[in-house]
Design a protein around this motif. Structure first.
Motif, PDB file in Angstrom:
ATOM      1  N   LEU A 128       0.812  -1.226   0.000  1.00 27.52           N
ATOM      2  CA  LEU A 128       0.000   0.000   0.000  1.00 27.52           C
ATOM      3  C   LEU A 128       0.842   1.271   0.000  1.00 27.52           C
ATOM      4  O   LEU A 128       0.397   2.311  -0.492  1.00 27.52           O
ATOM      5  CB  LEU A 128      -0.936   0.007   1.220  1.00 27.52           C
ATOM      6  N   PRO A 188       3.600   2.436  -1.641  1.00 26.64           N
ATOM      7  CA  PRO A 188       3.888   3.165  -2.888  1.00 26.64           C
ATOM      8  C   PRO A 188       2.645   3.852  -3.470  1.00 26.64           C
ATOM      9  O   PRO A 188       2.750   4.922  -4.068  1.00 26.64           O
ATOM     10  CB  PRO A 188       4.389   2.057  -3.828  1.00 26.64           C
ATOM     11  N   TRP A 240      -0.019   4.990  -1.710  1.00 23.71           N
ATOM     12  CA  TRP A 240      -0.244   6.126  -0.812  1.00 23.71           C
ATOM     13  C   TRP A 240       0.731   7.268  -1.121  1.00 23.71           C
ATOM     14  O   TRP A 240       0.350   8.426  -1.249  1.00 23.71           O
ATOM     15  CB  TRP A 240      -0.065   5.617   0.620  1.00 23.71           C
ATOM     16  N   ARG A 281       2.472   7.917  -3.870  1.00 24.47           N
ATOM     17  CA  ARG A 281       2.286   8.589  -5.162  1.00 24.47           C
ATOM     18  C   ARG A 281       1.116   9.557  -5.134  1.00 24.47           C
ATOM     19  O   ARG A 281       1.166  10.594  -5.795  1.00 24.47           O
ATOM     20  CB  ARG A 281       2.089   7.553  -6.275  1.00 24.47           C
ATOM     21  N   HIS A 335       1.493  11.607  -8.488  1.00 21.73           N
ATOM     22  CA  HIS A 335       1.453  10.853  -9.743  1.00 21.73           C
ATOM     23  C   HIS A 335       0.168  10.039  -9.857  1.00 21.73           C
ATOM     24  O   HIS A 335      -0.466   9.732  -8.855  1.00 21.73           O
ATOM     25  CB  HIS A 335       2.640   9.875  -9.819  1.00 21.73           C
ATOM     26  N   PHE A 382       0.130   0.033 -12.169  1.00 24.10           N
ATOM     27  CA  PHE A 382       0.993   0.341 -11.029  1.00 24.10           C
ATOM     28  C   PHE A 382       0.556  -0.436  -9.791  1.00 24.10           C
ATOM     29  O   PHE A 382       1.391  -0.969  -9.052  1.00 24.10           O
ATOM     30  CB  PHE A 382       1.019   1.847 -10.737  1.00 24.10           C
ATOM     31  N   SER A 402       1.795  -3.837 -10.092  1.00 28.10           N
ATOM     32  CA  SER A 402       3.259  -3.898  -9.941  1.00 28.10           C
ATOM     33  C   SER A 402       3.650  -3.867  -8.459  1.00 28.10           C
ATOM     34  O   SER A 402       4.642  -4.481  -8.064  1.00 28.10           O
ATOM     35  CB  SER A 402       3.931  -2.759 -10.706  1.00 28.10           C
ATOM     36  N   CYS A 403       2.873  -3.165  -7.647  1.00 28.87           N
ATOM     37  CA  CYS A 403       3.163  -3.135  -6.201  1.00 28.87           C
ATOM     38  C   CYS A 403       3.023  -4.530  -5.606  1.00 28.87           C
ATOM     39  O   CYS A 403       3.859  -4.974  -4.817  1.00 28.87           O
ATOM     40  CB  CYS A 403       2.196  -2.185  -5.473  1.00 28.87           C
ATOM     41  N   LEU A 424       5.803  -6.952  -7.103  1.00 29.67           N
ATOM     42  CA  LEU A 424       7.139  -6.699  -6.574  1.00 29.67           C
ATOM     43  C   LEU A 424       7.273  -7.273  -5.162  1.00 29.67           C
ATOM     44  O   LEU A 424       8.283  -7.895  -4.824  1.00 29.67           O
ATOM     45  CB  LEU A 424       7.405  -5.183  -6.554  1.00 29.67           C
TER      46      LEU A 424
END
Lengths: 177, 177
Positions: free
Chosen positions: B142, B144, B146, B148, B154, B160, B163-164, B167
């Motif tokens: 969560l 990344p 939050w 962005r 962004h 995205f 991707s979180c 990863l």
């Protein structure tokens, strides 16, 4: 005036910022502030830019892990320090103030640009795949730190900072493999 | 009153919240608000709790990836929606208001507890190592998203969000291997 503004931000937050009090702390009349900055938000924006410009040190250790840990520690230290926390909160809450929102976007664009060479050097050394997304790597490393401070309010110790870097490096390399 | 409070939060932010205006919107006298809630912050805290209680749906798809993507999409949708963004900003900026800070901590503790079974089920299915840190996994997924939204501002599209999750899953499994 900038120091008085930042001191007021730390003590009261953006919502408690009173121009009269900043003027009193700085020993000037509030009309002096309004004449020079126009609005309370412009005053804050100016203090934010002045305070945040020179702070980042971009490491170049020869290891992407050490470089990213160094950057992530600086961000962690910055956002838990009262001064920077006040600035970040003001930026995050800035959507009601276009001047602050604009400052926020420029602040982050500048920070991302400054640390991008760390990723470039890692690609040159073969530590990261060439097609890695620079901004995504930084978001994945810094996001969990940011989230824990501003969301649940959990501690962010060095072990957690390193885990953010290691997870991203393992994840990016695993994806590429 | 809660709807009037949330509408005011969306329009003006916490720093622009005027109890008189909320009272006028709700068609009551401001003394009615102060008699019942005591302070502006208590009024906001009550609206936050009432608004945020029932929103999360905890998926159980049989796949940890699908479950985490489902949770992460809900969080993304929540924090970019004006109502929830206003609430989250108020919580994140709540350190000057102990009542809001306390609400924020309870809010996140409740959310983390609600989604912890997703990790437990993944461990039971052998999808994640048994020693995985539940809260760390959620912070890494969560965080990344939050960051962005509240940091650089962004976009956070489905790619995205996925991707979180990918990863983190690759990173956690790579670490365990």
């Amino acid at each position: 005036m900038r120091l008085a503004t930042i001191a007021a931000l730390i003590e009261h937050g953006l919502d408690g910022l009173v121009v009269e009090n900043i003027a009193a702390t700085a020993g000037v009349n509030k009309t002096t502030i309004y004449r020079r900055w126009g609005t309370r938000e412009a005053l804050v924006a100016d203090a934010l830019v002045a305070n945040s410009g020179e702070k980042i040190e971009v490491p170049d250790t020869g290891s992407v892990r050490a470089d990213l840990v160094g950057i992530a520690r600086q961000v962690r230290d910055a956002i838990i320090a009262p001064a920077s926390r006040a600035l970040m909160s003001a930026l995050a809450g800035g959507r009601h103030h276009p001047e602050l929102q604009d400052i926020g976007h420029r602040f982050w664009a500048g920070r991302f640009a400054a640390v991008r060479p760390v990723i470039d050097r890692a690609i040159d050394r073969g530590e990261l795949p060439a097609d890695v997304n620079h901004d995504a790597v930084l978001s994945h490393v810094l996001g969990p730190i940011w989230f824990r401070v501003f969301g649940p309010g959990h501690d962010v110790d060095d072990t957690f900072v390193e885990s953010c870097v290691d997870l991203v490096l393992t994840g990016v390399r695993g994806r590429a493999a």
